[in-house]
Design a protein around this motif. Sequence first.
Motif, mmCIF file in Angstrom:
data_model
loop_
_atom_site.group_PDB
_atom_site.id
_atom_site.type_symbol
_atom_site.label_atom_id
_atom_site.label_comp_id
_atom_site.label_asym_id
_atom_site.label_seq_id
_atom_site.Cartn_x
_atom_site.Cartn_y
_atom_site.Cartn_z
ATOM 1 N N ASP A 98 0.589 -0.913 -0.109
ATOM 2 C CA ASP A 98 -0.404 0.196 0.106
ATOM 3 C C ASP A 98 1.070 1.164 0.189
ATOM 4 N N HIS A 99 1.752 1.270 0.064
ATOM 5 C CA HIS A 99 3.430 2.383 0.432
ATOM 6 C C HIS A 99 4.020 2.141 -0.088
ATOM 7 N N VAL A 100 4.310 1.067 -0.635
ATOM 8 C CA VAL A 100 6.003 1.188 -1.940
ATOM 9 C C VAL A 100 5.630 0.626 -3.381
ATOM 10 N N ILE B 210 -3.184 -1.221 -14.669
ATOM 11 C CA ILE B 210 -2.214 -1.246 -14.653
ATOM 12 C C ILE B 210 -2.564 -2.805 -13.088
ATOM 13 N N GLU B 211 -3.007 -3.985 -12.909
ATOM 14 C CA GLU B 211 -3.524 -4.109 -11.930
ATOM 15 C C GLU B 211 -2.237 -5.589 -10.994
ATOM 16 N N MET B 212 -2.170 -4.797 -9.464
ATOM 17 C CA MET B 212 -1.213 -4.719 -8.366
ATOM 18 C C MET B 212 -0.878 -5.641 -7.895
ATOM 19 N N TYR B 213 -0.470 -6.886 -8.133
ATOM 20 C CA TYR B 213 -0.361 -8.164 -7.071
ATOM 21 C C TYR B 213 0.588 -7.517 -6.060
ATOM 22 N N THR C 32 4.748 -1.509 10.554
ATOM 23 C CA THR C 32 3.881 -1.718 9.118
ATOM 24 C C THR C 32 2.878 -2.832 8.632
ATOM 25 N N VAL C 33 3.997 -3.907 8.810
ATOM 26 C CA VAL C 33 3.842 -5.836 8.401
ATOM 27 C C VAL C 33 3.663 -6.251 9.848
#
Length: 354
Positions: free
Chosen positions: A54-56, A74-77, A230-231
Amino acid sequence: MSDTKAISKRDFLRKSVLTGAGAVGATALATPYVKAQAPIKWRLQTYAGPALADHVCKPGVEAFNKAAHGEMEIEMYTADQLVPQGELFRAVQSGTLDAAQSDDDSAAAPVDVKVFGAYFPLASRYSLDVPALWHWHGLKEIWEEAYAEIPGVTWLSSGAWDPCNFGTTKPIKSIDDLKGLRVYTFPTGGQFLSRFGVVPVTLPYEDVEVALQTGELDGVCWCGITEMHTVGWANALKYFLTNPLSGAWAGSYFVNTDKWKAVPEHLQTLFMMAIDTSHYYRQHWYWAGEAKYRNEGKLELTTVPADQWKQVEDEATKFWDEIASQSPRSAKVVEIIKKYNESMVKAGAPYRYS
């Protein structure tokens, strides 16, 4: 020729021009709808898990999709969602993915310079060192040269992420405390840290927090304190070592060459601008977070005395020389890094503090 016939001809020509203009107008109005019916679709996978992505990665992708105005999407995975991280580069090369965001090292890029991706031990002090090295000290041209030798993949850009520090369940207050620590880290980092008795452990990214909770891992040396929070890893950690293994992660964007060539030039330019947006967002997000989370005190801060940590710094320069011996291009990169750091020390504060 009669006036009646002449007038009729003029009327005919006038009406023909008007009718033609109307047809052109109708076509022009219809054009956006034709474009919107068949946008270019890309699949991009990032090295990062959902919370971190979500940030990088996400801000740049969302900016691109909005600005592309229906011409491309663009689809992000996220990490391992479509392919395992270690197969990320090959997936772009084969066309399984159209693009990827990752460091060269963990994505297993088949180039000699991959060892300098992620965190090359003690090579940088701050996040701005990375773009300075790439844009102003020649690494960009070296990366372009290296990836030009690899069919099917085009390297586009490198940028900086966070510093790399130890987050552990046991305190590190001396070099001796590193011995026997089972740590989740990146390939080159593990190779270097094993010199101090660290035991590198390879796990899927999503399994790290559980491994910390169960004691399978004693810590991580993968990121800075922002990412640990964050993680969710900070929930299973107790200590944060302020001595950095590196000042900034170097990550890149890669695309499938054929897919890239098929993208119109204006969308290529837009994608490069979106990458720069991503680079800039990370610069300030990580920088702000590194101070914020240290001050919040969830993790206890520890520091190895400077005279002891110098052993790590000295060992790093030996490690650089070993890497330099692997290829002429690697030697060139090491020489650039050495000269850059010498110039920063010579420049003094705020570039380097004694």
